[in-house]
Scaffold this motif. Structure first.
Motif, mmCIF file in Angstrom:
data_model
loop_
_atom_site.group_PDB
_atom_site.id
_atom_site.type_symbol
_atom_site.label_atom_id
_atom_site.label_comp_id
_atom_site.label_asym_id
_atom_site.label_seq_id
_atom_site.Cartn_x
_atom_site.Cartn_y
_atom_site.Cartn_z
ATOM 1 N N HIS A 39 32.902 42.261 50.453
ATOM 2 C CA HIS A 39 31.628 42.505 49.783
ATOM 3 C C HIS A 39 31.837 42.713 48.291
ATOM 4 O O HIS A 39 31.071 42.237 47.455
ATOM 5 C CB HIS A 39 30.964 43.733 50.411
ATOM 6 C CG HIS A 39 29.613 44.009 49.866
ATOM 7 N ND1 HIS A 39 29.343 45.084 49.081
ATOM 8 C CD2 HIS A 39 28.454 43.314 49.979
ATOM 9 C CE1 HIS A 39 28.071 45.055 48.719
ATOM 10 N NE2 HIS A 39 27.514 43.991 49.258
ATOM 11 N N ASP A 42 32.417 39.527 46.638
ATOM 12 C CA ASP A 42 31.151 38.813 46.492
ATOM 13 C C ASP A 42 30.366 39.344 45.292
ATOM 14 O O ASP A 42 29.873 38.582 44.467
ATOM 15 C CB ASP A 42 30.336 38.965 47.769
ATOM 16 C CG ASP A 42 28.962 38.360 47.652
ATOM 17 O OD1 ASP A 42 28.892 37.136 47.405
ATOM 18 O OD2 ASP A 42 27.968 39.091 47.780
ATOM 19 N N ARG A 46 29.758 36.661 42.253
ATOM 20 C CA ARG A 46 28.482 35.941 42.298
ATOM 21 C C ARG A 46 27.886 35.814 40.898
ATOM 22 O O ARG A 46 27.793 36.778 40.156
ATOM 23 C CB ARG A 46 27.506 36.680 43.202
ATOM 24 C CG ARG A 46 26.223 35.922 43.357
ATOM 25 C CD ARG A 46 25.508 36.330 44.628
ATOM 26 N NE ARG A 46 24.369 35.454 44.813
ATOM 27 C CZ ARG A 46 23.791 35.236 45.961
ATOM 28 N NH1 ARG A 46 24.244 35.820 47.034
ATOM 29 N NH2 ARG A 46 22.770 34.427 46.038
ATOM 30 N N ILE A 49 21.604 34.047 41.386
ATOM 31 C CA ILE A 49 20.859 34.697 42.457
ATOM 32 C C ILE A 49 19.394 34.289 42.375
ATOM 33 O O ILE A 49 18.851 34.078 41.292
ATOM 34 C CB ILE A 49 21.026 36.230 42.365
ATOM 35 C CG1 ILE A 49 20.636 36.885 43.679
ATOM 36 C CG2 ILE A 49 20.229 36.819 41.229
ATOM 37 C CD1 ILE A 49 21.128 38.306 43.777
ATOM 38 N N PHE A 56 13.737 44.594 44.740
ATOM 39 C CA PHE A 56 15.194 44.749 44.767
ATOM 40 C C PHE A 56 15.867 44.359 43.456
ATOM 41 O O PHE A 56 17.072 44.425 43.332
ATOM 42 C CB PHE A 56 15.783 43.918 45.906
ATOM 43 C CG PHE A 56 15.144 44.212 47.221
ATOM 44 C CD1 PHE A 56 15.223 45.484 47.754
ATOM 45 C CD2 PHE A 56 14.452 43.247 47.901
ATOM 46 C CE1 PHE A 56 14.624 45.778 48.960
ATOM 47 C CE2 PHE A 56 13.847 43.534 49.104
ATOM 48 C CZ PHE A 56 13.929 44.802 49.634
ATOM 49 N N PRO A 58 16.133 45.674 40.371
ATOM 50 C CA PRO A 58 17.019 46.610 39.671
ATOM 51 C C PRO A 58 18.307 46.842 40.444
ATOM 52 O O PRO A 58 19.395 46.852 39.856
ATOM 53 C CB PRO A 58 16.194 47.897 39.607
ATOM 54 C CG PRO A 58 14.797 47.503 39.863
ATOM 55 C CD PRO A 58 14.848 46.289 40.722
ATOM 56 N N ALA A 59 18.173 46.992 41.777
ATOM 57 C CA ALA A 59 19.365 47.243 42.593
ATOM 58 C C ALA A 59 20.324 46.066 42.501
ATOM 59 O O ALA A 59 21.530 46.244 42.330
ATOM 60 C CB ALA A 59 18.934 47.457 44.032
ATOM 61 N N LEU A 60 19.775 44.874 42.595
ATOM 62 C CA LEU A 60 20.632 43.692 42.572
ATOM 63 C C LEU A 60 21.307 43.529 41.224
ATOM 64 O O LEU A 60 22.466 43.136 41.138
ATOM 65 C CB LEU A 60 19.805 42.449 42.894
ATOM 66 C CG LEU A 60 19.342 42.371 44.342
ATOM 67 C CD1 LEU A 60 18.351 41.256 44.520
ATOM 68 C CD2 LEU A 60 20.539 42.146 45.243
ATOM 69 N N SER A 62 22.279 45.828 39.264
ATOM 70 C CA SER A 62 23.422 46.726 39.109
ATOM 71 C C SER A 62 24.522 46.379 40.103
ATOM 72 O O SER A 62 25.687 46.641 39.852
ATOM 73 C CB SER A 62 22.980 48.180 39.261
ATOM 74 O OG SER A 62 22.267 48.329 40.462
ATOM 75 N N ASN A 63 24.146 45.774 41.215
ATOM 76 C CA ASN A 63 25.143 45.425 42.222
ATOM 77 C C ASN A 63 25.970 44.213 41.816
ATOM 78 O O ASN A 63 27.134 44.093 42.174
ATOM 79 C CB ASN A 63 24.444 45.162 43.552
ATOM 80 C CG ASN A 63 25.376 45.348 44.718
ATOM 81 O OD1 ASN A 63 26.329 46.115 44.618
ATOM 82 N ND2 ASN A 63 25.118 44.645 45.789
ATOM 83 N N TYR A 64 25.320 43.300 41.117
ATOM 84 C CA TYR A 64 26.019 42.080 40.683
ATOM 85 C C TYR A 64 26.150 42.083 39.166
ATOM 86 O O TYR A 64 25.300 41.569 38.456
ATOM 87 C CB TYR A 64 25.242 40.839 41.127
ATOM 88 C CG TYR A 64 25.281 40.606 42.611
ATOM 89 C CD1 TYR A 64 26.440 40.152 43.221
ATOM 90 C CD2 TYR A 64 24.169 40.823 43.407
ATOM 91 C CE1 TYR A 64 26.483 39.933 44.585
ATOM 92 C CE2 TYR A 64 24.206 40.602 44.774
ATOM 93 C CZ TYR A 64 25.369 40.156 45.356
ATOM 94 O OH TYR A 64 25.417 39.940 46.695
#
Lengths: 639, 491
Positions: A39, A42, A46, A49, A56, A58-60, A62-64
């Protein structure tokens, strides 16, 4: 803890990243579920997107951390407030931003986004009908922009274009298709200030020859699209003869005032031209054209649809342009087997051939094409009534690379023909609309062999029934687009089988009188990716079907419910539960009251972008609802 | 500009009669100035007319121009010798010009845009030459008619008097540049500071509907005086049958056709006063008086000056004796009593709407774009409009729909209160298919993603939005209403 140190644990992170690089998107989805390590790989690797729900975002982000391309084009509820809240996240590394159809996004939000994405290079704001000068000014904050798509920004005027042009002087690609307010002045300024422009689309604009004169001064222009520019004529194209030295591709399709001499002048000036698209403006292929086109040694694409082409000229043409890979002669008068056979012999590299509406083409020509052009990928034979199974037999034998075949309205196609076609195992798109002579037998052949099929069009194919559809559903697992409108034989038994198609995103069930709620419920439960659903005139679907739809089809973005017997409650459920719904047709709903419509629309008014309603409702719905819809960027069509 | 001035002067300098003609000109222009000063406006008007004038003079060097002009040279004595020398000079000049134009025509084919500057220069040259010829001709012709009645001059300070002034270098220059302009873009608009002047001219019009000193003998005309109500009535023609009012007689006649076939005859439809004209005696001239007592236009005034037409009466009365009721919507500074005046004002006032970031305004879009293309760092400014009710209203609206869930509860059969909150409860449908997945709100790329559970949904909830206050006012969507419809539509 099962302590079996799997082989995967010995792989270092950089190796994992390399492996990840070879995967295709569906596999990557599975990849990131394997372990935390996977994960992490990934999220670090990545770069692009496509977000379906803006919640989602803001979450995405910071995640990517390494995202460079962000696609928000299918997000409902994307508006200024959402973007303004993002501002607190600081700068992001996004270079490419797709905001197509983000109609609720206005100047404030755009400016925030442009400031947020420091290195922004590509922006797509096409089909944002509210995008005007103010929004353009906001966008021009992103000085590093290189590519901008402004298609159908209906409120954009020359002033807005000037802001973008002056703010982003490094532009290399811009599309102004359908920006109806843009005039010669804007184009002139664009050509003066953006000398690095490589690709320009001015299709459908009311520009005159003056604009073409300005465009001709662009030294680096490679691609010029000017479809349907009604005010440009041959004199305008003459400017291009001496200008645009790097031109490689030009499209003058449907320019009313352009004739063969204009096209010839382009050809004369650009011996390196690779793609020439002159459909529906050339009336006849003359000797001078044939003489000039000989000089184009690198010509790959030639579209002369709608012209009068004799066999001899087609022979001359093909013998002088052997490297051609894409030729369009649809609706050409005078095309017969002799010409096509000659063409096939000369241009053996042909990949795309468009013969739509060439009524005199028979099996002999198709056989010749199949035998000579082994790399053929796309063949369009719409309305070629003389095609029978013999022609299709040779296609099945020789055209192993065929990906797209259009046999719409070829009533010579029968089950035997489909059996031959099914041998083209690489087929991705097959159109069989209006072929009434095919039955379940033919469908079995397609279903059993064409497993890669992505798109199948069976519009008004009345000859096949539930068993045929079941065969398709069993065999073509990767289908994502299926059209079975007006196939009158189909009942619930067949339609229920569609649920096996997990990847289905576009489904048209128009006019299927025999299907009921049970059938729709099965489809809704199985096809989780369903994005487009057409249920027009499916009168026997009852509320149970719509309830199921409301609960299962969570990704539905576009739905047509005209003439359906949906009730108020079901409609409200649908509209409130379908959280991604953006485009709805609600005409002639007999069981829905005005209050019902009002409730339903209120429930989804923050995500709708396009709406079709029964005209009298204009005065019956509350005005604040209509204002609300308009303010959120929703367009209403009154029918 | 300077070189062109010189060019003009030089042309004259080169001629045989240069000094005399030049002197004569100066004389005439100073003399003209005396009354020209009084009506600078007319002079400005003249500038507007110049292109027309120039055309005119190209075709037939003379016409009305010299009629106006000769007033200036009335003092000159007629001298046949000067005349002859003048004429021969002109002939020579015209031949020269002819040759030059011939040459240009011959070379035109090859030049085609490559040497635009050269062409422009040639055009300037020709223009100046032509100008000089015209002036010469006018002054010559003027000397032919030694005596002109003085009062003619004062009655007709027509627009051309102004244009006749153009032998002044500045004028000649303007003319030249304007012709250039015309050649370049085929339009007849110039960048002169005209609009203001024109505007003032309209202000003046208040009092000047009829030219001053129209020397009609008192009694040689019939004086009509309309009543105030009649003047201010919106319609002046009324249908005798149904009483409908019309502004124009023609419209009334069209209307009358509906009342029967007798009104459809050509005679009934024809203009009524046209029939009267071929009558035996010429009609007595009609003049109008203003009903306002003490007004100069009132027939009882000592220095009564009649008004020419009914329209004049109407405009005069409204402008002078009525409130100015039409206000300018944008600047609110000016008021007008005649709507046409307002429209004229708006045409010129709102004209400079094309604005550059540097603060310069332009009357035309192409001028603005030319300016922008020329200078670095200048951008077109977007005028500040009234703020659109865009996303703000929208978000308050959507919030509203969320908050109205309570109203919707009954409507949704009580099963999915939170349907709109997008966390529908599993277990509502007795589905035979596993549907836990489909109810999960995590549908990013339609793939469920454990990691996202940690991001609470209300991240974008509208509850903390500042628009809470607006709800009640923005939308009259009351629960009562909802209740009603539930009862209407419940299954």
């Amino acid at each position: 803890m099962p302590l079996s140190p799997s082989i995967l644990s010995v792989l270092s992170e950089d190796l994992l990243v390399r492996v990840y690089g070879f995967l295709d998107p569906p596999c990557r989805k599975k990849w990131r579920l394997v372990s935390k390590e996977f994960h992490r790989v990934d999220s670090l690797s990545r770069t692009s997107i496509r977000i379906l729900r803006v919640e989602f975002l803001p979450a995405l982000l910071s995640n990517y951390p390494h995202l460079s391309s962000l696609d928000l084009s299918v997000c409902p509820k994307l508006d200024d407030d959402v973007v303004l809240r993002l501002a607190s996240y600081g700068a992001v590394s996004i270079k490419s931003l797709n905001l197509s159809r983000a109609t609720a996004l206005r100047a404030r939000g755009l400016e925030t986004l442009a400031r947020l994405c420091r290195g922004l290079e590509r922006v797509d704001v096409s089909h944002c009908w509210g995008f005007g000068d103010r929004e353009a000014a906001a966008l021009s904050v992103a000085a590093g922009l290189r590519e901008v798509r402004l298609d159908k920004c209906l409120s954009l005027s020359d002033v807005g274009l000037a802001r973008i042009v002056l703010g982003c002087s490094n532009l290399s690609k811009i599309s102004l298709k359908w920006c109806m307010e843009i005039s010669d002045l804007g184009i002139d300024l664009l050509c003066k200030k953006c000398k690095d422009l490589k690709s320009l689309d001015v299709s459908y604009l009311k520009i005159t020859n003056d604009s073409i004169r300005s465009i001709a001064l662009l030294p680096k222009l490679e691609v010029l699209e000017m479809v349907n520019c009604p005010l440009v004529d041959d004199d305008g194209l003459q400017y291009l003869e001496n200008g645009c030295p790097s031109l490689q591709e030009i499209d003058v399709t449907r320019c009313e005032r352009v004739s063969l001499s204009g096209v010839v002048s382009i050809v004369r000036g650009h011996p390196d031209l690779q793609h020439l698209k002159a459909s529906h403006c050339v009336s006849e292929v003359s000797l001078s054209f044939l003489h000039n086109i000989k000089a184009l040694k690198h010509l790959k694409t030639l579209w002369i649809d709608g012209a009068r082409v004799s066999d001899s000229s087609l022979l001359t043409l093909s013998s002088s342009c052997r490297p051609l890979t894409d030729i369009g002669v649809s609706k050409c008068v005078g095309v017969t087997d002799i010409g096509i056979t000659g063409l096939a012999r000369n241009c053996i590299n042909l990949k795309t051939l468009n013969l739509a509406c060439c009524g005199f083409v028979t099996d002999a020509a198709i056989s010749a094409v199949a035998q000579s052009c082994r790399n053929l990928e796309t063949l369009k034979l719409e309305s070629c009534h003389m095609i029978t199974e013999k022609g299709l037999q040779s296609l099945g034998c020789y055209s192993k690379h065929l990906q797209e075949l259009d046999l719409t309205d070829c009533y010579g196609v029968n089950d035997r023909g489909l059996e031959y076609i099914s041998k083209c195992s690489n087929l991705l798109r097959l159109k069989l609309g209006l072929c009434t002579n095919i039955s379940d037998k033919g469908m079995f052949h397609i279903g059993s062999k064409c497993s890669k099929l992505l798109e199948l069009d069976l519009y008004r194919c009345g000859g096949f029934g539930d068993d045929g559809l079941a065969a398709i559903s069993r065999g073509c697992k990767s289908l994502n687009r299926l059209i079975i409108s007006y196939c009158g034989e189909l009942t619930d038994t067949g339609v229920e089988q569609i649920r096996q198609l997990e990847h289905l995103s576009h489904l048209e069930l128009r006019g299927l009188k025999n299907i009921t709620g049970a059938g729709l419920a099965a489809v809704a439960c199985g096809c989780k990716k369903l994005d487009y659903l057409d249920l027009k005139k499916c009168e026997n679907i009852d509320d149970s079907g719509f309830w199921a739809l409301a609960y299962f089809a969570r990704n539905l973005r576009q739905i047509n419910l005209c003439y359906c017997s949906v009730s108020d409650t079901a409609l409200c459920m649908l509209m409130s539960n379908l959280s991604r719904v953006q485009d709805v047709d609600l005409v002639n709903l007999n069981r829905v009251t005005v209050e019902g419509s009002e409730f339903a629309l209120r429930a989804c008014c923050n995500r709708l972008k396009k709406l079709k309603l029964f005209a009298p409702l204009r005065f019956l719905l509350s005005s604040e609802l209509l204002e609300m819809l308009h303010a959120r960027g929703c367009r209403i069509r009154w029918d | 500009m300077e070189p062109e001035d010189d060019l003009c002067q030089n042309n004259w300098g080169g001629s045989s009669s240069s000094s005399s003609s030049k002197r004569r000109e100066q004389v005439c222009f100073t003399s003209q100035h005396k009354w020209e000063d009084a009506s600078i406006l007319d002079y400005e008007m003249g500038m507007e007319e110049e292109p027309a004038f120039q055309e005119n003079s190209n075709n037939n060097n003379g016409g009305q121009v010299n009629v106006d002009f000769l007033q200036g040279v009335r003092a000159q004595a007629w001298d046949p010798r000067t005349m002859l020398s003048n004429l021969s000079f002109m002939e020579e000049k015209i031949h020269e010009l002819q040759d030059l134009v011939h040459l240009m025509v011959a070379r035109n084919g090859q030049l085609q845009g490559r040497q635009e500057q050269l062409v422009a220069q040639q055009q300037q040259l020709i223009t100046t030459d032509l100008t000089s010829i015209i002036i010469q001709l006018i002054s010559t012709a003027g000397s032919l008619l030694p005596s002109v009645k003085h009062h003619n001059m004062s009655t007709a300070p027509g627009p051309f008097t102004g244009s006749a002034l153009f032998p002044y270098p500045r004028e000649a220059n303007n003319l030249a540049s304007q012709t250039l302009n015309n050649n370049n873009n085929n339009t007849c608009e110039f960048d002169l500071p005209k609009p203001i002047v024109v505007e003032e001219e309209h202000e003046m019009k208040d009092e000047d509907d009829v030219e001053e000193g129209e020397n009609l003998l008192p009694g040689s005309y019939e004086i009509l005086q309309l009543e105030k109500e009649e003047i201010l009535a919106p319609h002046t023609h009324f249908c005798t049958i149904c009483g409908k009012g019309f502004k124009r007689d023609a419209n009334l006649r069209m209307h009358m056709r509906g009342h029967g076939d007798e009104y459809k005859t050509p005679a009934a439809l024809a203009k009524p006063n046209k029939e009267a004209v071929p009558g035996s005696e010429p009609m007595l001239i009609k003049r109008y008086s203003c009903p306002f007592p003490g007004c100069k236009r009132n027939k009882d005034h000592k220095k009564f000056q009649p008004l020419k037409t009914i329209l004049c009466v109407k405009n005069h009365y409204k402008r002078t004796h009525c409130d100015k009721s039409f206000t300018r919507s944008r600047c609110h500074t000016k008021k007008f009593s005649v709507i046409a005046d307002l429209k004229t004002h708006e045409k010129h006032c709102g004209k400079n709407k094309w604005l550059c970031s540097c603060g310069t305004t332009f009357s035309r879009k192409d001028k603005l774009f030319g300016h922008i293309a020329l200078f670095q760092g200048h951008t077109p400014a977007i005028p500040l409009e009234e703020t659109k009710p865009s996303a703000q209203k929208g978000s308050s609206a959507c919030e509203n729909s969320n908050n109205n869930n309570t109203g919707m509860v009954g409507f949704n059969l009580g099963s999915a209160t939170n349907a709109i909150e997008e966390v529908a409860q599993p277990g509502f449908m007795d589905g035979k298919i596993r549907f836990e997945d489909s109810f999960s709100p995590l549908s990013f790329d339609t793939c469920n993603f454990g990691g996202f559970h940690e991001f609470p949904r209300p991240m974008f909830d509208d509850s903390e939005s500042s628009f809470q206050m607006l709800i009640s006012s923005a939308c009259g969507f009351s629960p009562r209403n909802g209740g009603e419809s539930v009862s209407n539509t419940s299954l």
